[in-house]
Design an enzyme around this catalytic site. Structure first.
Site, PDB file in Angstrom:
ATOM      1  N   HIS A  50       0.839  -1.189   0.000  1.00 19.90           N
ATOM      2  CA  HIS A  50       0.000   0.000   0.000  1.00 19.90           C
ATOM      3  C   HIS A  50       0.881   1.248   0.000  1.00 19.90           C
ATOM      4  CE1 HIS A  50      -3.736  -2.253   1.801  1.00 19.90           C
ATOM      5  NE2 HIS A  50      -3.309  -2.769   0.666  1.00 19.90           N
ATOM      6  N   GLU A  52       1.421   3.694   2.097  1.00 19.56           N
ATOM      7  CA  GLU A  52       2.236   4.003   3.269  1.00 19.56           C
ATOM      8  C   GLU A  52       3.541   3.197   3.279  1.00 19.56           C
ATOM      9  OE1 GLU A  52      -2.170   4.169   4.573  1.00 19.56           O
ATOM     10  OE2 GLU A  52      -0.919   3.104   3.114  1.00 19.56           O
ATOM     11  N   SER A 171     -21.839   5.103 -37.278  1.00 22.27           N
ATOM     12  CA  SER A 171     -21.508   5.915 -36.101  1.00 22.27           C
ATOM     13  C   SER A 171     -20.024   6.243 -35.996  1.00 22.27           C
ATOM     14  CB  SER A 171     -21.945   5.197 -34.823  1.00 22.27           C
ATOM     15  OG  SER A 171     -21.264   3.957 -34.681  1.00 22.27           O
ATOM     16  N   TRP A 173     -16.789   8.095 -37.478  1.00 20.48           N
ATOM     17  CA  TRP A 173     -16.683   8.520 -36.088  1.00 20.48           C
ATOM     18  C   TRP A 173     -17.421   9.839 -35.940  1.00 20.48           C
ATOM     19  CZ3 TRP A 173     -14.917   4.917 -32.990  1.00 20.48           C
ATOM     20  CH2 TRP A 173     -14.024   3.976 -33.482  1.00 20.48           C
ATOM     21  N   LEU A 207     -13.691  -3.331 -27.762  1.00 18.26           N
ATOM     22  CA  LEU A 207     -13.997  -2.725 -26.468  1.00 18.26           C
ATOM     23  C   LEU A 207     -12.862  -2.919 -25.464  1.00 18.26           C
ATOM     24  CD1 LEU A 207     -17.823  -3.396 -26.050  1.00 18.26           C
ATOM     25  CD2 LEU A 207     -16.689  -1.186 -26.320  1.00 18.26           C
ATOM     26  N   SER A 225     -29.241 -11.798 -23.134  1.00 16.96           N
ATOM     27  CA  SER A 225     -30.365 -12.555 -22.585  1.00 16.96           C
ATOM     28  C   SER A 225     -30.515 -13.934 -23.212  1.00 16.96           C
ATOM     29  CB  SER A 225     -31.672 -11.765 -22.768  1.00 16.96           C
ATOM     30  OG  SER A 225     -31.639 -10.570 -22.037  1.00 16.96           O
ATOM     31  N   GLU A 294     -20.627   1.029 -22.446  1.00 18.53           N
ATOM     32  CA  GLU A 294     -20.657   1.485 -23.833  1.00 18.53           C
ATOM     33  C   GLU A 294     -21.590   0.545 -24.575  1.00 18.53           C
ATOM     34  OE1 GLU A 294     -17.141   2.634 -25.897  1.00 18.53           O
ATOM     35  OE2 GLU A 294     -16.049   3.136 -24.058  1.00 18.53           O
TER      36      GLU A 294
END
Length: 370
Positions: A50, A52, A171, A173, A207, A225, A294
């Site tokens: 960590h 510290e 889309s 760009w 992605l 799904s 996204e």
């Protein structure tokens, strides 16, 4: 002009974003009575030291004695044995006289116990310096600890008239290269990127993080799904975890996806759809702090309707597209009071485009009261 110690600690914490999850990103600076820096450091990757501990090692490497020093740290020193030992004990053993911390750690395993052990050992403790920025840097960690949900950031790129694609689906760009690079930086800081199977089938995206340097790729989460994700999709990579949430498990399809390294999780909800609330709860259990979305307008709409979007990261290009897809499929509403309300958190120019970070009022006032 050099930064004051807590600002420098925050800068160190910021430099570790995207590397420490599921742990928070923390910075630490050690100073002597004259305010001179003795050592500094930030949290390493999970399982590593960590902030510290790194700061104490840095001071030792510089040949400095830290007895009587002040530790400036952006989060309460931990008090439990996890992947590493308690940082509060290490500070006490090193002879630190004073600890100035930005925030208490929301982790129930710490939650004030680090401060308590420091005070019991005679260490002076102050809390609050740099609190707002420290929380922002670790907003996903706080969300997971306090709500048992990841912080959900939905990213979209749109024209001035709110279109994310032409009527024919094109889309790429809408926004500039500068905006795309900036978007990849936001991907890099997230623990996982979420999309829907519709986006996978239509765009076959990777992605991943490509336009900025990153020590690790975020996990990929797909809402699917009917389990229609193609096993040969571009998103699969040997070095990346892919989790697919489905409402209709199918043994043959699941086996084909498992052969590409995917983990299929069945969480059926109403209407043969994935239970999105249960999915977020499951992602929190899997130690996802920040979830970067996204996706297409249908999944975006579902997330907004169920009140699951904490903030909208919107890149706006100075052009008009006319008819086409919108950011989220919502409504129709019969009253303006029904529409989701957002609060503009930041608005900055990125190249020729605007980057707007807008937060849902519910997320601000109900989930993160301070």
């Amino acid at each position: 002009m050099p930064l004051d110690p807590i600002s420098r600690a925050l800068q160190l914490a910021r430099s570790a974003l995207g590397t420490t999850s599921p742990n928070p990103s923390v910075g630490c600076v050690l100073t002597d009575a004259a305010g001179q820096t003795l050592g500094e450091g930030h949290t390493q990757r999970a399982g590593g030291p960590h902030a510290e501990i790194i700061a104490l090692r840095d001071a030792a490497a510089r040949g400095h004695d830290v007895r009587g020093a002040t530790a400036w740290v952006t989060l309460e020193p931990c008090s439990h044995h996890g992947r590493t030992g308690p940082c509060c004990d290490a500070l006490v053993a090193a002879g630190i006289r004073r600890v100035v911390a930005s925030l208490a750690d929301p982790n129930p395993l710490v939650a004030g116990q680090g401060f308590g052990r420091l005070r019991a050992a005679g260490v002076e403790v102050e809390v609050g310096a740099g609190a707002d920025e420290a929380r922002e840097l670790n907003i996903g960690f706080f969300s997971r600890m306090e709500r048992q949900l990841p912080w959900v950031r939905l990213k979209a790129a749109a024209s001035l008239d709110g279109r994310t694609a032409l009527d024919n689906g094109q889309s790429q760009w809408i926004t500039s290269q500068a905006a795309r690079v900036d978007g990849h930086a936001w991907r890099a800081r997230a623990c996982a990127i979420l999309t829907g199977v519709g986006t996978v089938l239509q765009d076959n995206p990777r992605l991943d993080v490509r336009l900025v340097q990153t020590p690790r790729q975020p996990r990929l989460v797909i809402v699917d799904s009917q389990l229609n994700t193609p096993p040969d999709a571009e998103l699969f990579s040997p070095s990346r975890e892919v989790w697919i949430y489905t409402a209709c498990p199918d043994a043959a399809r699941q086996a084909a996806l498992a052969s590409r390294g995917a983990v299929v999780i069945a969480l059926p909800g109403a209407g043969r759809k994935v239970d999105l609330v249960a999915m977020l709860q499951d992602l929190a259990r899997r130690e996802i702090n920040e979830l970067h979305v996204e996706a297409g307008h249908k999944l975006n709409g579902s997330l907004f309707r169920e009140g699951l979007v904490d903030e909208l990261l919107l890149y706006v290009a100075p052009r008009l597209l006319g008819q086409g897809a919108g950011i989220a499929h919502l409504g129709p509403y019969t009253s303006l009071s029904e529409a989701p309300t957002l609060d503009i958190h930041t608005c900055e120019r990125v190249g020729p485009d605007l980057r707007i970070l807008a937060r849902r009022v519910q997320a601000i006032h109900k989930s993160f009261e301070t």
